[in-house]
Scaffold this active site. Sequence first.
Site, PDB file in Angstrom:
ATOM      1  N   LYS A  78      -8.783  10.540  -4.702  1.00 22.11           N
ATOM      2  CA  LYS A  78      -9.048   9.369  -6.139  1.00 22.11           C
ATOM      3  C   LYS A  78     -10.516   9.725  -6.912  1.00 22.11           C
ATOM      4  CE  LYS A  78      -5.330   6.498  -5.410  1.00 22.11           C
ATOM      5  NZ  LYS A  78      -4.551   5.435  -6.279  1.00 22.11           N
ATOM      6  N   ASP A 114      -3.175   3.990 -12.390  1.00 26.74           N
ATOM      7  CA  ASP A 114      -3.017   2.907 -11.542  1.00 26.74           C
ATOM      8  C   ASP A 114      -2.875   2.007 -12.391  1.00 26.74           C
ATOM      9  OD1 ASP A 114      -2.262   3.896  -9.146  1.00 26.74           O
ATOM     10  OD2 ASP A 114      -5.151   4.795  -8.831  1.00 26.74           O
TER      11      ASP A 114
HETATM   12  P1  NDP Z   1      -9.412   1.729   0.090  1.00 22.62           P
HETATM   13  O1  NDP Z   1      -9.335   2.110   0.792  1.00 22.62           O
HETATM   14  O2  NDP Z   1     -10.511   1.512  -1.231  1.00 22.62           O
HETATM   15  O3  NDP Z   1      -9.665   0.224  -0.531  1.00 22.62           O
HETATM   16  C1  NDP Z   1      -8.860  -0.620   1.240  1.00 22.62           C
HETATM   17  C2  NDP Z   1      -9.323  -2.539   0.915  1.00 22.62           C
HETATM   18  O4  NDP Z   1      -8.818  -3.320   1.876  1.00 22.62           O
HETATM   19  C3  NDP Z   1     -10.699  -3.124   0.855  1.00 22.62           C
HETATM   20  O5  NDP Z   1     -11.010  -3.697  -0.357  1.00 22.62           O
HETATM   21  C4  NDP Z   1     -11.047  -3.358   2.529  1.00 22.62           C
HETATM   22  O6  NDP Z   1     -11.959  -4.003   2.640  1.00 22.62           O
HETATM   23  C5  NDP Z   1      -9.503  -3.867   2.517  1.00 22.62           C
HETATM   24  N1  NDP Z   1      -9.413  -3.636   3.930  1.00 22.62           N
HETATM   25  C6  NDP Z   1      -8.809  -2.341   4.500  1.00 22.62           C
HETATM   26  N2  NDP Z   1      -8.267  -3.183   6.462  1.00 22.62           N
HETATM   27  C7  NDP Z   1      -8.532  -4.487   6.418  1.00 22.62           C
HETATM   28  C8  NDP Z   1      -8.725  -5.413   7.232  1.00 22.62           C
HETATM   29  N3  NDP Z   1      -8.649  -5.134   8.083  1.00 22.62           N
HETATM   30  N4  NDP Z   1      -9.453  -6.288   6.969  1.00 22.62           N
HETATM   31  C9  NDP Z   1      -9.933  -6.912   5.401  1.00 22.62           C
HETATM   32  N5  NDP Z   1      -9.515  -6.268   4.288  1.00 22.62           N
HETATM   33  C10 NDP Z   1      -9.622  -4.651   5.175  1.00 22.62           C
HETATM   34  O7  NDP Z   1      -7.669   1.271  -0.869  1.00 22.62           O
HETATM   35  P2  NDP Z   1      -7.081   1.740  -1.676  1.00 22.62           P
HETATM   36  O8  NDP Z   1      -8.056   0.384  -3.004  1.00 22.62           O
HETATM   37  O9  NDP Z   1      -6.153   2.371  -2.685  1.00 22.62           O
HETATM   38  O10 NDP Z   1      -5.398   1.238  -1.282  1.00 22.62           O
HETATM   39  C11 NDP Z   1      -5.138  -0.669  -0.975  1.00 22.62           C
HETATM   40  C12 NDP Z   1      -3.917  -0.497  -0.935  1.00 22.62           C
HETATM   41  O11 NDP Z   1      -3.121  -0.691  -2.119  1.00 22.62           O
HETATM   42  C13 NDP Z   1      -2.857   0.169  -0.015  1.00 22.62           C
HETATM   43  O12 NDP Z   1      -2.220  -0.550   1.151  1.00 22.62           O
HETATM   44  C14 NDP Z   1      -2.342   1.099  -0.771  1.00 22.62           C
HETATM   45  O13 NDP Z   1      -1.083   1.791  -0.618  1.00 22.62           O
HETATM   46  C15 NDP Z   1      -1.753   0.140  -1.903  1.00 22.62           C
HETATM   47  N6  NDP Z   1      -2.092   0.934  -3.240  1.00 22.62           N
HETATM   48  C16 NDP Z   1      -0.643   0.748  -4.021  1.00 22.62           C
HETATM   49  C17 NDP Z   1      -0.743   1.052  -5.707  1.00 22.62           C
HETATM   50  C18 NDP Z   1       0.919   1.526  -6.063  1.00 22.62           C
HETATM   51  O14 NDP Z   1       1.098   1.800  -6.867  1.00 22.62           O
HETATM   52  N7  NDP Z   1       1.634   0.579  -5.262  1.00 22.62           N
HETATM   53  C19 NDP Z   1      -1.409   2.217  -6.032  1.00 22.62           C
HETATM   54  C20 NDP Z   1      -3.051   2.338  -5.286  1.00 22.62           C
HETATM   55  C21 NDP Z   1      -3.386   1.459  -4.071  1.00 22.62           C
HETATM   56  P3  NDP Z   1     -13.392  -3.615   2.905  1.00 22.62           P
HETATM   57  O15 NDP Z   1     -14.076  -3.109   1.545  1.00 22.62           O
HETATM   58  O16 NDP Z   1     -13.734  -4.949   3.659  1.00 22.62           O
HETATM   59  O17 NDP Z   1     -13.630  -2.127   3.674  1.00 22.62           O
END
Ligand code: NDP
Length: 294
Positions: A78, A114
């Site tokens: 993206k 989104d």
């Molecule tokens: P990104 O990789 O851009 O962001 C991931 C986020 O999750 C960051 O804030 C990261 O924190 C945090 N994170 C990951 N692992 C952990 C952990 N173990 N503990 C704490 N924080 C954690 O992903 P996206 O934003 O694209 O997607 C995030 C979620 O949203 C996914 O589950 C995805 O499936 C869902 N989603 C759903 C959509 C829908 O239409 N329903 C659309 C888009 C996404 P840090 O910065 O510290 O790494």
Amino acid sequence: MQASRSLRMVTGKTRIVAVWGYPVGHSRSPAMHNAALAELGLDWVYVPFEVSPQQLETALRAIPALGILGVNLTVPLKELAVPLVDDLDPAASMIGSINTVVNKQGRLRGLSTDGPGFLWDLERKHIEPDGWTVLIWGAGGSAKAVAFALVARGCRVMIANRTADRARALARALGECADWVDWGSERYEEAVRSARLLVNTTSLGMIPAHADEMPPVPPGTLRSGQIVYDLVYAPAQTRLIREARAARCRAFNGLGMLVCQGALSLSEWSGLPLSGIPIETMMRAASDSLRDTV
Ligand code: NDP
């Protein structure tokens, strides 16, 4: 289950829309889009392509040559696609991410559905968040899309993220309607308590290794009257949703957002108004596809 799925005939006239990701095998988008295309009677087919970040530019350049009508982009493409399209929607430029590419007579237009998909799903649930105080867990791509959409609706947004620097950077980009808080601090407890809407945009609860994990919720901070929205949709009931419901909050998973962002993409590709997109069919197909894999 397999036998009940209708097979559609692909002919020499069939046009292609697609989802690209790396990996892409888990995507529910083919199920919901193909169900919608069948209902609309469009001779289109929606197919998944595994496109690596290294191949993204080559793949995008091939869209006009192959006559592909449009694509959805998912993780990790993206953000990488933003500098590669010909025309970038202003909102997508602000969040630095696109999930939809439209082939406009050979020019590639990039946009993100989104944020609008999230707001539309709230609207479908009769939730009008204008001016509300919102806590967003996470600071990644979906957090940006959701946060900018909410700020545009006059919300006051608080960002809490595992990596504080990313929370700070997102709050700064959002401007004076936003702030950030270190999760675990005293201010954080107050932020959870005072938010009317709480949105989980982290992947906690989704990744099998973290299936029973959730953002930290200090005991006694959730209460009835609050709304908890978890962007995770598989599993359908994350631990966050279970705990929020136990505290008498209204709580939703991300399936509705998934379907709404998909419906918005389909409207962009087809030129059909949103009222012409069979959203209930998409919802059923997405939901069935989740059940099939459980
Ligand atoms: P990104 O990789 O851009 O962001 C991931 C986020 O999750 C960051 O804030 C990261 O924190 C945090 N994170 C990951 N692992 C952990 C952990 N173990 N503990 C704490 N924080 C954690 O992903 P996206 O934003 O694209 O997607 C995030 C979620 O949203 C996914 O589950 C995805 O499936 C869902 N989603 C759903 C959509 C829908 O239409 N329903 C659309 C888009 C996404 P840090 O910065 O510290 O790494």
